[in-house]
Design a protein around this motif. Sequence first.
Motif, mmCIF file in Angstrom:
data_model
loop_
_atom_site.group_PDB
_atom_site.id
_atom_site.type_symbol
_atom_site.label_atom_id
_atom_site.label_comp_id
_atom_site.label_asym_id
_atom_site.label_seq_id
_atom_site.Cartn_x
_atom_site.Cartn_y
_atom_site.Cartn_z
ATOM 1 N N LEU A 79 0.826 -1.204 0.000
ATOM 2 C CA LEU A 79 0.000 0.000 0.000
ATOM 3 C C LEU A 79 0.864 1.260 0.000
ATOM 4 C CD1 LEU A 79 -2.830 -0.946 2.509
ATOM 5 C CD2 LEU A 79 -3.034 -0.661 0.053
ATOM 6 N N GLU A 80 1.938 1.243 0.779
ATOM 7 C CA GLU A 80 2.816 2.412 0.840
ATOM 8 C C GLU A 80 3.466 2.685 -0.512
ATOM 9 O OE1 GLU A 80 5.526 1.505 3.951
ATOM 10 O OE2 GLU A 80 4.032 1.744 5.546
ATOM 11 N N ARG A 81 3.926 1.633 -1.180
ATOM 12 C CA ARG A 81 4.547 1.813 -2.499
ATOM 13 C C ARG A 81 3.521 2.280 -3.517
ATOM 14 N NH1 ARG A 81 7.844 -3.222 -1.113
ATOM 15 N NH2 ARG A 81 9.848 -2.349 -0.487
ATOM 16 N N GLY A 82 2.304 1.765 -3.404
ATOM 17 C CA GLY A 82 1.250 2.198 -4.310
ATOM 18 C C GLY A 82 0.957 3.682 -4.167
ATOM 19 N N GLU A 83 0.880 4.166 -2.933
ATOM 20 C CA GLU A 83 0.628 5.594 -2.701
ATOM 21 C C GLU A 83 1.800 6.434 -3.199
ATOM 22 O OE1 GLU A 83 -2.141 7.161 -1.638
ATOM 23 O OE2 GLU A 83 -3.024 5.159 -1.877
ATOM 24 N N ALA A 84 3.017 5.938 -3.008
ATOM 25 C CA ALA A 84 4.196 6.675 -3.486
ATOM 26 C C ALA A 84 4.202 6.771 -5.010
ATOM 27 C CB ALA A 84 5.467 5.999 -2.990
ATOM 28 N N LYS A 86 1.547 6.738 -6.935
ATOM 29 C CA LYS A 86 0.497 7.698 -7.281
ATOM 30 C C LYS A 86 1.037 9.119 -7.245
ATOM 31 C CE LYS A 86 -3.882 5.561 -5.871
ATOM 32 N NZ LYS A 86 -5.012 5.674 -4.912
ATOM 33 N N ARG A 87 1.732 9.440 -6.162
ATOM 34 C CA ARG A 87 2.259 10.803 -6.010
ATOM 35 C C ARG A 87 3.350 11.094 -7.034
ATOM 36 N NH1 ARG A 87 2.063 9.171 -0.542
ATOM 37 N NH2 ARG A 87 4.311 8.782 -0.577
ATOM 38 N N ARG A 88 4.249 10.140 -7.244
ATOM 39 C CA ARG A 88 5.391 10.366 -8.134
ATOM 40 C C ARG A 88 4.951 10.604 -9.578
ATOM 41 N NH1 ARG A 88 10.715 8.261 -8.386
ATOM 42 N NH2 ARG A 88 10.707 8.525 -6.117
ATOM 43 N N ARG A 92 -3.967 7.797 -11.224
ATOM 44 C CA ARG A 92 -5.327 7.774 -10.696
ATOM 45 C C ARG A 92 -5.531 6.614 -9.734
ATOM 46 N NH1 ARG A 92 -10.573 7.890 -14.749
ATOM 47 N NH2 ARG A 92 -12.117 6.987 -13.343
ATOM 48 N N GLN A 93 -4.951 5.474 -10.045
ATOM 49 C CA GLN A 93 -5.055 4.320 -9.160
ATOM 50 C C GLN A 93 -3.864 3.394 -9.382
ATOM 51 O OE1 GLN A 93 -8.816 2.802 -11.240
ATOM 52 N NE2 GLN A 93 -7.838 0.917 -10.559
ATOM 53 N N GLU A 95 -2.344 -0.593 -7.975
ATOM 54 C CA GLU A 95 -2.449 -1.830 -7.197
ATOM 55 C C GLU A 95 -1.076 -2.489 -7.219
ATOM 56 O OE1 GLU A 95 -4.369 -4.979 -5.030
ATOM 57 O OE2 GLU A 95 -5.111 -2.999 -5.616
#
Length: 328
Positions: A79-84, A86-88, A92-93, A95
């Motif tokens: 989850l943390e890598r997924g959020e990173a 997204k930001r980088r 939009r989404q 997984e």
Amino acid sequence: MGALIAPGRGSKVARRSDVHGRLDDAARAGWLYYVAGRTQDEIAASMGISRQSAQRLVSLAVAERLIKVRLDHPIAACLERGEALKRRFGLRQVEVVPIDPMGSSTTVGIAEAGAAEIERWLKRQEPTILAIGTGRTLKAAVDQLPPMDCPQHRIVSLTGNIGPDGSAAYYNVIFSMADAIKSRHFPMPLPVLCSSPEERETLHEQALVRSTLALGAQADVTFVGIGELGPEGPLCVDGFLGREEMENLVSEGAAGEICGWMYDHEGRLLSDSINDRVASVPIPSIETCCVIGLAQGPRKLTALKAALRGRLINGLITDEKTAEQLLM
């Protein structure tokens, strides 16, 4: 694959030696273990077999892929890598799935996650146009889909379904999808690459092709594979491009391809003779469509980085190791 159905109380398994009978027993044992939550001792008693036999049948159900497991518990690192990511990359989404350090498959995990995301879109009640690319990973994902009745949706292929020798392209997934999903499907009756820009223009003038191109341009969501380049790249392995032609593309700065469309290391579509011959629907714009790429592994890294830099995709399904490398 036999259907998984709950056995009645006190049922006994007939001693069958045929393969189908044993798979039926495995499916029954698998259902009892994974769905009904029975212990192996309870399965043995219910089926009238030894505990060791029950254990072997449950293992057989997994080995024969009669059981499909989805992990519902989120893994914090993924989850943390997924959020990173997204930001980088302004996605939009995302997984991110766990890796299997001992596994050799290039699709396990990502295929199941892709299937879950495709299924989520297919469950929408409002009419949706779903565009689909091609490739091994996408085919593996589609093969995981359960039968569904979706008459309100339209599913369109972005790529041609004819191989270089005139046969059906093996990894064009819309036909596999049609086997499971009851919906209106629109294949692209073209080769992936035409012999010349003039041939492409002639083919695109056909009424059936024009309507499919127009439908693909209106897609609400698109699922695509990310193709690496080089002699082991899909277009080369599947015979669409010769080895020398592929080597020239790479030396001239090509980094990857999506549905045959070549792009450079900044994700810019190339202006060359190859893209002039691509018969595919243009990659839908991320301004109007959710474009989800499925890719994992070191061989895909260069192509995937370039696609993200160029914002060719705004959604990503990958594994934790690839996510980590993308964030370096």
